[in-house]
Design a protein around this motif. Structure first.
Motif, short mmCIF file in Angstrom:
data_model
loop_
_atom_site.label_atom_id
_atom_site.label_comp_id
_atom_site.label_asym_id
_atom_site.label_seq_id
_atom_site.Cartn_x
_atom_site.Cartn_y
_atom_site.Cartn_z
N ARG A 177 1.04 -1.08 0.03
CA ARG A 177 -0.01 -0.06 0.00
C ARG A 177 1.03 1.27 0.08
NH1 ARG A 177 -0.45 1.82 5.27
NH2 ARG A 177 0.54 0.90 6.73
N LEU A 178 0.24 2.22 -0.44
CA LEU A 178 1.13 3.62 -0.50
C LEU A 178 1.13 4.08 0.85
CD1 LEU A 178 -0.28 5.45 -3.65
CD2 LEU A 178 1.34 3.41 -3.65
N VAL A 179 2.20 4.56 1.39
CA VAL A 179 2.24 4.93 2.78
C VAL A 179 3.10 6.22 3.02
CG1 VAL A 179 2.52 2.65 3.65
CG2 VAL A 179 4.72 3.80 2.94
N ARG A 180 3.72 6.94 1.94
CA ARG A 180 4.40 8.09 2.14
C ARG A 180 4.65 8.82 0.84
NH1 ARG A 180 7.07 10.46 6.43
NH2 ARG A 180 6.47 8.65 7.69
N VAL A 181 4.62 10.11 0.96
CA VAL A 181 5.15 10.97 -0.15
C VAL A 181 6.32 11.86 0.70
CG1 VAL A 181 4.78 12.90 -1.68
CG2 VAL A 181 3.09 11.11 -1.54
N THR A 182 7.33 11.88 0.02
CA THR A 182 8.61 12.69 0.67
C THR A 182 9.04 13.75 -0.45
OG1 THR A 182 9.70 10.71 1.65
CG2 THR A 182 11.11 12.74 1.03
N GLU A 183 8.72 14.93 -0.02
CA GLU A 183 8.81 16.08 -1.00
C GLU A 183 9.92 17.22 -0.99
OE1 GLU A 183 5.29 18.36 -0.74
OE2 GLU A 183 4.11 17.02 -1.83
N THR A 184 10.59 17.57 -1.80
CA THR A 184 11.93 18.47 -1.78
C THR A 184 11.55 19.63 -2.64
OG1 THR A 184 13.50 16.64 -1.55
CG2 THR A 184 14.09 18.93 -2.18
N ILE A 185 11.63 20.86 -2.12
CA ILE A 185 10.92 22.06 -2.47
C ILE A 185 12.18 23.16 -2.76
CG2 ILE A 185 9.66 24.15 -2.37
CD1 ILE A 185 7.82 22.67 -0.43
N SER A 186 12.45 23.58 -3.96
CA SER A 186 13.57 24.22 -4.40
C SER A 186 13.00 25.42 -5.33
CB SER A 186 14.60 23.82 -4.94
OG SER A 186 14.43 22.81 -6.13
N ALA A 187 13.98 26.74 -5.28
CA ALA A 187 13.68 27.62 -6.11
C ALA A 187 14.82 27.71 -7.20
CB ALA A 187 13.49 29.05 -5.47
N ARG A 188 14.59 27.81 -8.34
CA ARG A 188 15.42 27.83 -9.55
C ARG A 188 15.15 28.50 -10.69
NH1 ARG A 188 13.52 24.29 -13.24
NH2 ARG A 188 12.61 22.67 -12.86
N ARG A 189 15.88 28.81 -11.60
CA ARG A 189 15.77 29.16 -12.86
C ARG A 189 15.23 28.16 -13.82
NH1 ARG A 189 18.37 34.00 -14.19
NH2 ARG A 189 19.92 34.58 -12.58
#
Length: 241
Positions: A177-189
């Motif tokens: 079963r689906l258990v987790r979403v790990t996210e990384t957020i960044s600003a870029r060109r």
């Protein structure tokens, strides 16, 4: 209430949240139209769209093309009231009006995608890429990469809008079963391709949100990147100290 230095879209967002919390807009009710909100708050349509986009990402409302925005149950006081972009993508209902498909099919995985999926460099994967659109406003660019065995059990690579959300396809295809979403957020060109697809102004930055979807066996079954125009989206957090 916000002070005069608060960005306009945040003032709209906060007022709508307060009205949902106090029952002015009960669960299931349709919010006023974008045009009505523009008139009420004396702001540009893009400001209203931005506020509604964030309300949807936060789980307060549900937006249906051609019908409007409808109130969902507001998050509880104990919930983590932050945008869940990965979940929003997994649960998005695609239609010819809400997405503009850019490409779909078998591709070689970029190095960083292969690493997240635990595959060899340039391993074949299925890529699904589309531009999200709401009422004619371009909101995001979504890229989804899935291993071949996962994609082969669904319709992720079909060159047409999906008939069911991606979450359901993954649930049927994954071993656990689906258990987790790990996210990384960044600003870029942005890349030249992103400038064109998102119709960005010269010099406009983007926010990149990369999510890895894991199942209960610990396997990453999908990598998703959501690219957002920097002037249309602002990720805001508030917490006690």
């Amino acid at each position: 209430m916000s002070d005069d230095h608060t960005p306009k879209y945040l003032r709209v967002l906060e007022v709508l949240q307060k009205r949902i919390q106090d029952g002015t807009y009960p669960v299931g009710e349709r919010l006023p139209s974008e045009a009505a909100l523009v008139r009420e708050f004396s702001v540009a349509r893009s400001t209203v769209v931005r506020a509604l986009n964030d309300l949807e990402l936060l789980g307060w409302i549900e937006r249906e093309h051609g019908r409007g925005s409808f109130v969902k149950s507001p998050p509880s006081a104990e919930s983590d009231d932050r945008p869940r972009l990965g979940l929003a993508v997994l649960d998005r209902q695609e239609s010819a009006d809400s997405v503009r498909l850019v490409e779909a099919g078998r591709r070689s995985a970029p190095t960083w995608v292969a690493a997240r999926l635990g595959l060899a460099e340039n391993a074949p994967v299925v890529l699904r890429r589309y531009v999200g659109v709401h009422e004619g406003v371009t909101s995001d660019l979504v890229s989804l990469w899935a291993p071949l065995d996962i994609a082969s059990k669904g319709t992720l690579g079909q060159p047409a809008p999906l008939t069911v959300p991606v979450r359901r396809l993954l649930t049927m295809a994954a071993a656990g079963r689906l258990v987790r979403v790990t996210e990384t957020i960044s600003a870029r060109r942005p890349s030249d391709d992103e400038v064109k697809l998102l119709e960005l102004a010269p010099g406009e930055p983007v926010l990149s949100v990369v999510g890895s979807v894991l199942d209960s066996t610990g396997r990453t079954v999908l990598v998703a990147e959501v690219v957002l125009p920097g002037t249309l989206h602002e990720l805001t957090d508030s917490y006690p100290i």
